[in-house]
Scaffold this motif. Sequence first.
Motif, mmCIF file in Angstrom:
data_model
loop_
_atom_site.group_PDB
_atom_site.id
_atom_site.type_symbol
_atom_site.label_atom_id
_atom_site.label_comp_id
_atom_site.label_asym_id
_atom_site.label_seq_id
_atom_site.Cartn_x
_atom_site.Cartn_y
_atom_site.Cartn_z
ATOM 1 N N ILE A 1 0.846 -1.200 0.000
ATOM 2 C CA ILE A 1 0.000 0.000 0.000
ATOM 3 C C ILE A 1 0.878 1.246 0.000
ATOM 4 N N GLN A 2 1.858 1.273 0.884
ATOM 5 C CA GLN A 2 2.739 2.442 0.983
ATOM 6 C C GLN A 2 3.468 2.688 -0.338
ATOM 7 N N GLN A 3 4.045 1.647 -0.914
ATOM 8 C CA GLN A 3 4.783 1.802 -2.161
ATOM 9 C C GLN A 3 3.876 2.284 -3.289
ATOM 10 N N HIS A 4 2.678 1.751 -3.348
ATOM 11 C CA HIS A 4 1.724 2.149 -4.390
ATOM 12 C C HIS A 4 1.403 3.644 -4.303
ATOM 13 N N PHE A 5 1.132 4.123 -3.107
ATOM 14 C CA PHE A 5 0.776 5.534 -2.962
ATOM 15 C C PHE A 5 1.993 6.451 -3.124
ATOM 16 N N ILE A 6 3.175 5.977 -2.778
ATOM 17 C CA ILE A 6 4.395 6.747 -3.062
ATOM 18 C C ILE A 6 4.547 6.900 -4.573
#
Length: 158
Positions: free
Chosen positions: A142-147
């Motif tokens: 999730i974090q990588q996707h939104f970054i």
Amino acid sequence: MPNYDPRAVANEFLKLNGGPMNQMKLQKLVYMAHGWNLAINRQPLVSGRIEAWDGGPVMRVIWNHLRDFGLNTVDVLFGSGPNAPFIAEMTEDESAIVSHVWSKYGQYTGLELSEMTHKSGTPWSNSYFGLGRNAALSQADIQQHFIELALAGRQQVV
């Protein structure tokens, strides 16, 4: 920064909406706020497991609280009683994320938001097709996707 009860963050969106909202839209807005907070503030916004359901990312605690409403509208704050709503005492940075998500995605329907989360390569599709129906979404994913969304400036796609 604490991890808030997802129902408390949902209450923030219900307040911003100023009226009823369907469960699918509410689920997706809370998920998006969580994702953007992971990307920008580097901390989870909500506690608990986010699952890859047929309709997209779902927080079971919200679903369980509203299961009797189904996809109908929610027009009351989540709480442990009629006069005891769940509250998230957010920092200024966290509140800014919720406001940003509302301004960017609040005009979309629950179905439109669900379609955004179903795109190939999203955390939902990675979990749903990689691990199976109702599998947990990876916080790191999730974090990588939104970054990546932030870096690409693609605010319309989640």
